[in-house]
Scaffold this active site. Structure first.
Site, mmCIF file in Angstrom:
data_model
loop_
_atom_site.group_PDB
_atom_site.id
_atom_site.type_symbol
_atom_site.label_atom_id
_atom_site.label_comp_id
_atom_site.label_asym_id
_atom_site.label_seq_id
_atom_site.Cartn_x
_atom_site.Cartn_y
_atom_site.Cartn_z
ATOM 1 N NE ARG A 25 43.106 40.940 52.478
ATOM 2 C CZ ARG A 25 44.078 40.342 51.789
ATOM 3 N NH1 ARG A 25 45.325 40.516 52.124
ATOM 4 N NH2 ARG A 25 43.809 39.606 50.742
ATOM 5 N NE ARG A 29 40.501 34.614 50.090
ATOM 6 C CZ ARG A 29 41.806 34.478 49.918
ATOM 7 N NH1 ARG A 29 42.260 33.607 49.061
ATOM 8 N NH2 ARG A 29 42.652 35.203 50.618
ATOM 9 N NE ARG A 38 37.414 33.985 46.123
ATOM 10 C CZ ARG A 38 37.981 32.846 45.757
ATOM 11 N NH1 ARG A 38 37.252 31.773 45.567
ATOM 12 N NH2 ARG A 38 39.288 32.797 45.586
ATOM 13 C CG ASP A 74 44.144 43.950 46.495
ATOM 14 O OD1 ASP A 74 43.881 43.071 47.325
ATOM 15 O OD2 ASP A 74 45.302 44.125 46.050
ATOM 16 C CE1 TYR A 151 52.145 40.860 45.899
ATOM 17 C CE2 TYR A 151 52.193 42.831 47.269
ATOM 18 C CZ TYR A 151 51.981 41.475 47.128
ATOM 19 O OH TYR A 151 51.612 40.715 48.207
HETATM 20 O O1 CP3 Z 1 40.600 44.283 54.900
HETATM 21 C C1 CP3 Z 1 39.624 44.133 54.148
HETATM 22 O O2 CP3 Z 1 38.706 43.347 54.367
HETATM 23 C C2 CP3 Z 1 39.501 45.047 52.945
HETATM 24 C C3 CP3 Z 1 39.913 44.488 51.705
HETATM 25 C C4 CP3 Z 1 41.369 44.208 51.379
HETATM 26 C C5 CP3 Z 1 41.730 43.248 50.391
HETATM 27 N N1 CP3 Z 1 43.068 43.317 50.194
HETATM 28 C C6 CP3 Z 1 40.788 42.376 49.690
HETATM 29 C C7 CP3 Z 1 41.296 41.144 49.051
HETATM 30 C C8 CP3 Z 1 42.545 44.809 51.834
HETATM 31 C C9 CP3 Z 1 42.756 45.866 52.901
HETATM 32 C C10 CP3 Z 1 43.606 44.238 51.059
HETATM 33 C C11 CP3 Z 1 45.003 44.658 51.207
HETATM 34 C C12 CP3 Z 1 46.066 43.883 50.553
HETATM 35 N N2 CP3 Z 1 46.049 43.288 49.309
HETATM 36 C C13 CP3 Z 1 47.359 43.732 51.091
HETATM 37 C C14 CP3 Z 1 47.843 44.317 52.389
HETATM 38 C C15 CP3 Z 1 47.370 43.561 53.567
HETATM 39 C C16 CP3 Z 1 47.962 42.178 53.710
HETATM 40 O O3 CP3 Z 1 47.182 41.257 53.819
HETATM 41 O O4 CP3 Z 1 49.190 42.070 53.781
HETATM 42 C C17 CP3 Z 1 48.112 42.962 50.175
HETATM 43 C C18 CP3 Z 1 49.564 42.521 50.333
HETATM 44 C C19 CP3 Z 1 47.271 42.708 49.057
HETATM 45 C C20 CP3 Z 1 47.624 41.999 47.796
HETATM 46 C C21 CP3 Z 1 46.770 40.814 47.596
HETATM 47 N N3 CP3 Z 1 45.436 40.850 47.241
HETATM 48 C C22 CP3 Z 1 47.141 39.461 47.707
HETATM 49 C C23 CP3 Z 1 48.526 38.975 48.112
HETATM 50 C C24 CP3 Z 1 46.024 38.703 47.390
HETATM 51 C C25 CP3 Z 1 45.942 37.218 47.221
HETATM 52 C C26 CP3 Z 1 46.152 36.476 48.465
HETATM 53 C C27 CP3 Z 1 45.003 36.659 49.418
HETATM 54 O O5 CP3 Z 1 45.239 37.056 50.547
HETATM 55 O O6 CP3 Z 1 43.902 36.380 48.982
HETATM 56 C C28 CP3 Z 1 44.951 39.592 47.157
HETATM 57 C C29 CP3 Z 1 43.543 39.248 46.862
HETATM 58 C C30 CP3 Z 1 42.495 39.738 47.799
HETATM 59 N N4 CP3 Z 1 42.408 41.013 48.255
HETATM 60 C C31 CP3 Z 1 41.386 39.002 48.304
HETATM 61 C C32 CP3 Z 1 40.627 39.877 49.081
HETATM 62 C C33 CP3 Z 1 39.339 39.591 49.783
HETATM 63 C C34 CP3 Z 1 41.057 37.561 47.976
HETATM 64 C C35 CP3 Z 1 40.405 37.555 46.676
HETATM 65 C C36 CP3 Z 1 39.565 36.351 46.501
HETATM 66 O O7 CP3 Z 1 40.124 35.325 46.119
HETATM 67 O O8 CP3 Z 1 38.365 36.462 46.712
#
Ligand code: CP3
Length: 343
Positions: A25, A29, A38, A74, A151
């Protein structure tokens, strides 16, 4: 030719001067540059606009100097492509307003044509590869079928995903049909990511650790195995199944080149369980990046020593937290890059 291919070398088991590093990730943020974009664009707008996805993907490469880029996207774009509505709600996380609950709901999902539904991801990959200009490899990714089912059935985030589990335990035949549909979509999706230019792929099974060893095999690993079987001979493939350390031996047996581990297992024990033919990735506690910088430096060195030289990619044991100061993320990366194992 890539200028920095130490992650690829490490995944092949070849020696390198130092341990490679990236952060799960890493595009997100904690970076002020991400927060600017964002403010202006919605989450899926950022994912679906190749220029934005490209800019965000490159941010951690340019700012903190990691050894790989990971596609900004995502895991939930796959359920979206399969026909489910997915919203990302500020402070609530992902919400799927019409989750899968029974056999009738199956008519609302399909194995889509990925070029048609996820073409924007492949366009982003092509643009990122051009902008990276061979500096570092690009990691593509997808969610593991089990984590996506969590999910798609629960409809939102959860600590236990009990509704998703109940769905599998009470309607196993239906659950396996959904898992197979996700698997087929994911194989096509990752294959197309590789075709577009992804150098490595990672499968995120963030909720694998919610299952006991037998359920993990039955509901998760057997589908991951299908994905790895297709991908591993195209590009190095990493499985990250958080909390599923009990199955490191079976995960290694899939032929995946890399296995991610979290901070709840000692590197020495993970190595014993996984064997010597696979690269381990991890496993710094993401919350420890909130410690003072000298503590981070000390603990990162201890982690590197515990893994030893070779077959290790330094990473966090889960995604970086939004509250981590950039200087602390920088200290993590720099400590790895400056460390040399004693000869
Ligand atoms: O790794 C990276 O930088 C690449 C981008 C990436 C995102 N999500 C961007 C994102 C990757 C590889 C993911 C994977 C992801 N998404 C997973 C597996 C990895 C993990 O962390 O367990 C899961 C379970 C998700 C589902 C998801 N997406 C959740 C639970 C959330 C909200 C909570 C959170 O962590 O923000 C997201 C949103 C998300 N995906 C954001 C980002 C940068 C935040 C969005 C924002 O508010 O700007």
């Amino acid at each position: 030719m890539l200028q920095n291919d130490i992650i690829l070398k490490t995944l092949r088991g070849e020696p390198t001067d130092r341990t490679p590093v990236w952060m799960m990730r890493q595009a997100g943020r904690y970076l002020p540059e991400y927060m600017v974009l964002r403010e202006k664009y919605g989450f899926f707008e950022r994912c679906q606009t190749p220029e934005l996805a490209c800019e965000i993907t490159l941010q951690p490469v340019d700012i903190v100097g990691v050894d790989a880029a990971i596609l900004f996207s995502d895991i939930l774009v796959v359920p979206q492509a399969m026909g489910l509505e997915v919203q990302l709600i500020e402070s609530k996380g992902p919400v799927l307003p019409d989750p899968i609950k029974n056999g009738n709901d199956l008519s609302r999902i399909r194995v889509p044509d990925v070029e048609e539904t996820l073409g924007y991801v492949f366009d982003a990959i092509k643009l990122i590869k051009k902008e990276l200009n061979n500096r570092v490899p690009l990691i593509g990714f997808a969610g593991a079928p089990w984590t996506l089912l969590c999910y798609m059935v629960q409809g939102k985030g959860s600590k236990t995903f009990d509704e998703a589990k109940a769905f599998c335990y009470t309607q196993p035949e239906l659950a396996h049909r959904v898992l197979q549909m996700i698997t087929d979509t994911t194989v096509a999706y990752l294959t197309a990511q590789v075709k577009a230019g992804a150098d490595i792929v990672q499968v995120f099974d963030s909720w694998g650790g919610l299952l006991g060893p037998e359920d993990f095999e039955n509901l998760s690993l057997r589908y991951i195995r299908q994905i790895v079987a297709v991908l591993k001979d195209k590009v190095p493939t990493i499985i990250f199944a958080k909390g599923a350390w009990h199955s490191l031996d079976s995960m290694a047996a899939t032929g995946a080149q890399g296995l991610g581990i979290d901070w709840c297992i000692r590197p020495e024990m993970a190595r014993q369980l996984a064997g010597n033919q696979v690269t381990l990735q991890g496993n710094f506690d993401p919350a420890k990046l909130l410690s003072p910088i000298p503590v981070i430096q000390k603990e990162v060195k201890a982690m590197l020593q515990a893994f030893g030289p070779g077959r290790h990619i330094a990473n966090l044991g889960h995604g970086i937290l939004p509250t981590v100061p950039v200087a602390h993320a920088q200290a993590f990366v720099d400590t790895v890059k400056n460390y040399r194992h004693p000869l």
